[in-house]
Design a protein around this motif. Sequence first.
Motif, PDB file in Angstrom:
ATOM      1  N   LYS A 254       0.836  -1.210   0.000  1.00 18.49           N
ATOM      2  CA  LYS A 254       0.000   0.000   0.000  1.00 18.49           C
ATOM      3  C   LYS A 254       0.868   1.256   0.000  1.00 18.49           C
ATOM      4  N   LEU A 255       1.938   1.237   0.780  1.00 20.49           N
ATOM      5  CA  LEU A 255       2.845   2.386   0.825  1.00 20.49           C
ATOM      6  C   LEU A 255       3.618   2.566  -0.475  1.00 20.49           C
ATOM      7  N   SER A 256       3.737   1.493  -1.270  1.00 20.00           N
ATOM      8  CA  SER A 256       4.529   1.520  -2.500  1.00 20.00           C
ATOM      9  C   SER A 256       3.716   1.865  -3.743  1.00 20.00           C
ATOM     10  N   LEU A 257       2.428   2.150  -3.582  1.00 18.78           N
ATOM     11  CA  LEU A 257       1.577   2.433  -4.738  1.00 18.78           C
ATOM     12  C   LEU A 257       1.904   3.778  -5.372  1.00 18.78           C
ATOM     13  N   HIS A 258       1.828   3.806  -6.695  1.00 14.96           N
ATOM     14  CA  HIS A 258       1.881   5.070  -7.411  1.00 14.96           C
ATOM     15  C   HIS A 258       1.010   4.976  -8.659  1.00 14.96           C
ATOM     16  N   GLN A 259       0.710   6.117  -9.241  1.00 18.76           N
ATOM     17  CA  GLN A 259      -0.220   6.182 -10.369  1.00 18.76           C
ATOM     18  C   GLN A 259       0.537   6.127 -11.690  1.00 18.76           C
ATOM     19  N   LEU A 260      -0.037   5.362 -12.624  1.00 18.58           N
ATOM     20  CA  LEU A 260       0.438   5.340 -14.003  1.00 18.58           C
ATOM     21  C   LEU A 260      -0.724   5.718 -14.904  1.00 18.58           C
ATOM     22  N   TYR A 261      -0.418   6.413 -15.987  1.00 18.36           N
ATOM     23  CA  TYR A 261      -1.439   6.831 -16.945  1.00 18.36           C
ATOM     24  C   TYR A 261      -1.141   6.185 -18.294  1.00 18.36           C
ATOM     25  N   ASP A 262      -2.184   5.715 -18.977  1.00 16.86           N
ATOM     26  CA  ASP A 262      -1.992   5.196 -20.320  1.00 16.86           C
ATOM     27  C   ASP A 262      -2.239   6.303 -21.340  1.00 16.86           C
ATOM     28  N   GLU A 263      -2.209   5.941 -22.623  1.00 14.99           N
ATOM     29  CA  GLU A 263      -2.353   6.951 -23.672  1.00 14.99           C
ATOM     30  C   GLU A 263      -3.737   7.592 -23.707  1.00 14.99           C
ATOM     31  N   TYR A 264      -4.716   6.974 -23.064  1.00 12.81           N
ATOM     32  CA  TYR A 264      -6.079   7.526 -23.007  1.00 12.81           C
ATOM     33  C   TYR A 264      -6.335   8.249 -21.683  1.00 12.81           C
ATOM     34  N   GLU A 265      -5.284   8.466 -20.928  1.00 16.00           N
ATOM     35  CA  GLU A 265      -5.320   9.133 -19.635  1.00 16.00           C
ATOM     36  C   GLU A 265      -6.114   8.381 -18.573  1.00 16.00           C
ATOM     37  N   ASN A 266      -6.196   7.057 -18.717  1.00 18.01           N
ATOM     38  CA  ASN A 266      -6.757   6.214 -17.662  1.00 18.01           C
ATOM     39  C   ASN A 266      -5.703   6.053 -16.571  1.00 18.01           C
ATOM     40  N   VAL A 267      -6.153   6.049 -15.353  1.00 21.76           N
ATOM     41  CA  VAL A 267      -5.241   5.957 -14.215  1.00 21.76           C
ATOM     42  C   VAL A 267      -5.181   4.515 -13.723  1.00 21.76           C
ATOM     43  N   TYR A 268      -3.967   4.029 -13.488  1.00 16.18           N
ATOM     44  CA  TYR A 268      -3.751   2.704 -12.931  1.00 16.18           C
ATOM     45  C   TYR A 268      -2.869   2.848 -11.699  1.00 16.18           C
ATOM     46  N   MET A 269      -3.242   2.153 -10.644  1.00 14.72           N
ATOM     47  CA  MET A 269      -2.428   2.132  -9.436  1.00 14.72           C
ATOM     48  C   MET A 269      -1.556   0.879  -9.481  1.00 14.72           C
ATOM     49  N   VAL A 270      -0.257   1.065  -9.387  1.00 13.58           N
ATOM     50  CA  VAL A 270       0.673  -0.061  -9.446  1.00 13.58           C
ATOM     51  C   VAL A 270       1.633   0.010  -8.263  1.00 13.58           C
ATOM     52  N   VAL A 271       2.136  -1.153  -7.892  1.00 10.19           N
ATOM     53  CA  VAL A 271       3.115  -1.239  -6.812  1.00 10.19           C
ATOM     54  C   VAL A 271       4.498  -1.046  -7.417  1.00 10.19           C
ATOM     55  N   GLY A 272       5.219  -0.057  -6.928  1.00 10.90           N
ATOM     56  CA  GLY A 272       6.588   0.177  -7.380  1.00 10.90           C
ATOM     57  C   GLY A 272       7.530  -0.807  -6.713  1.00 10.90           C
ATOM     58  N   SER A 273       8.117  -1.706  -7.505  1.00 14.33           N
ATOM     59  CA  SER A 273       8.954  -2.759  -6.929  1.00 14.33           C
ATOM     60  C   SER A 273      10.219  -2.198  -6.284  1.00 14.33           C
ATOM     61  N   GLU A 274      10.780  -1.129  -6.853  1.00 12.84           N
ATOM     62  CA  GLU A 274      11.981  -0.548  -6.260  1.00 12.84           C
ATOM     63  C   GLU A 274      11.677   0.063  -4.895  1.00 12.84           C
TER      64      GLU A 274
END
Length: 67
Positions: A26-46
Amino acid sequence: MIVAATDGDEAAIQKILKFYDGYISKLSLHQLYDEYENVYMVVGSELKGRIQAAVMDMIANFEIIVI
Protein backbone atom coordinates in the motif's frame (compact mmCIF):
# COMPACT_ATOMS: atom_id res chain seq x y z
CA MET A 1 9.09 -14.06 16.85
CA ILE A 2 10.62 -10.58 17.09
CA VAL A 3 13.32 -11.90 19.42
CA ALA A 4 14.11 -14.67 16.95
CA ALA A 5 14.23 -12.15 14.10
CA THR A 6 16.60 -9.88 16.04
CA ASP A 7 18.87 -12.90 16.56
CA GLY A 8 19.03 -13.34 12.76
CA ASP A 9 16.51 -16.16 12.24
CA GLU A 10 15.68 -15.84 8.53
CA ALA A 11 12.35 -17.68 8.87
CA ALA A 12 11.20 -15.24 11.55
CA ILE A 13 12.28 -12.26 9.43
CA GLN A 14 10.36 -13.64 6.45
CA LYS A 15 7.25 -14.14 8.59
CA ILE A 16 7.43 -10.53 9.77
CA LEU A 17 7.89 -9.28 6.21
CA LYS A 18 4.98 -11.43 5.05
CA PHE A 19 2.81 -10.05 7.86
CA TYR A 20 3.52 -6.47 6.78
CA ASP A 21 3.50 -7.19 3.01
CA GLY A 22 0.04 -5.69 2.40
CA TYR A 23 0.91 -2.52 4.29
CA ILE A 24 4.26 -2.19 2.49
CA SER A 25 2.52 -2.72 -0.87
CA LYS A 26 0.00 0.00 0.00
CA LEU A 27 2.85 2.39 0.83
CA SER A 28 4.53 1.52 -2.50
CA LEU A 29 1.58 2.43 -4.74
CA HIS A 30 1.88 5.07 -7.41
CA GLN A 31 -0.22 6.18 -10.37
CA LEU A 32 0.44 5.34 -14.00
CA TYR A 33 -1.44 6.83 -16.95
CA ASP A 34 -1.99 5.20 -20.32
CA GLU A 35 -2.35 6.95 -23.67
CA TYR A 36 -6.08 7.53 -23.01
CA GLU A 37 -5.32 9.13 -19.64
CA ASN A 38 -6.76 6.21 -17.66
CA VAL A 39 -5.24 5.96 -14.21
CA TYR A 40 -3.75 2.70 -12.93
CA MET A 41 -2.43 2.13 -9.44
CA VAL A 42 0.67 -0.06 -9.45
CA VAL A 43 3.12 -1.24 -6.81
CA GLY A 44 6.59 0.18 -7.38
CA SER A 45 8.95 -2.76 -6.93
CA GLU A 46 11.98 -0.55 -6.26
CA LEU A 47 10.21 1.42 -3.54
CA LYS A 48 8.79 -1.78 -2.04
CA GLY A 49 12.26 -3.29 -1.91
CA ARG A 50 13.65 -0.19 -0.21
CA ILE A 51 10.88 -0.28 2.41
CA GLN A 52 11.47 -4.00 3.02
CA ALA A 53 15.20 -3.33 3.43
CA ALA A 54 14.41 -0.57 5.93
CA VAL A 55 12.16 -2.95 7.91
CA MET A 56 14.91 -5.59 7.96
CA ASP A 57 17.38 -2.95 9.14
CA MET A 58 15.00 -1.93 11.92
CA ILE A 59 14.63 -5.56 12.96
CA ALA A 60 18.41 -6.01 13.04
CA ASN A 61 18.86 -2.91 15.19
CA PHE A 62 15.88 -3.56 17.47
CA GLU A 63 16.92 -3.72 21.09
CA ILE A 64 14.89 -5.45 23.78
CA ILE A 65 15.53 -4.10 27.26
CA VAL A 66 14.52 -6.29 30.17
CA ILE A 67 13.89 -4.43 33.39
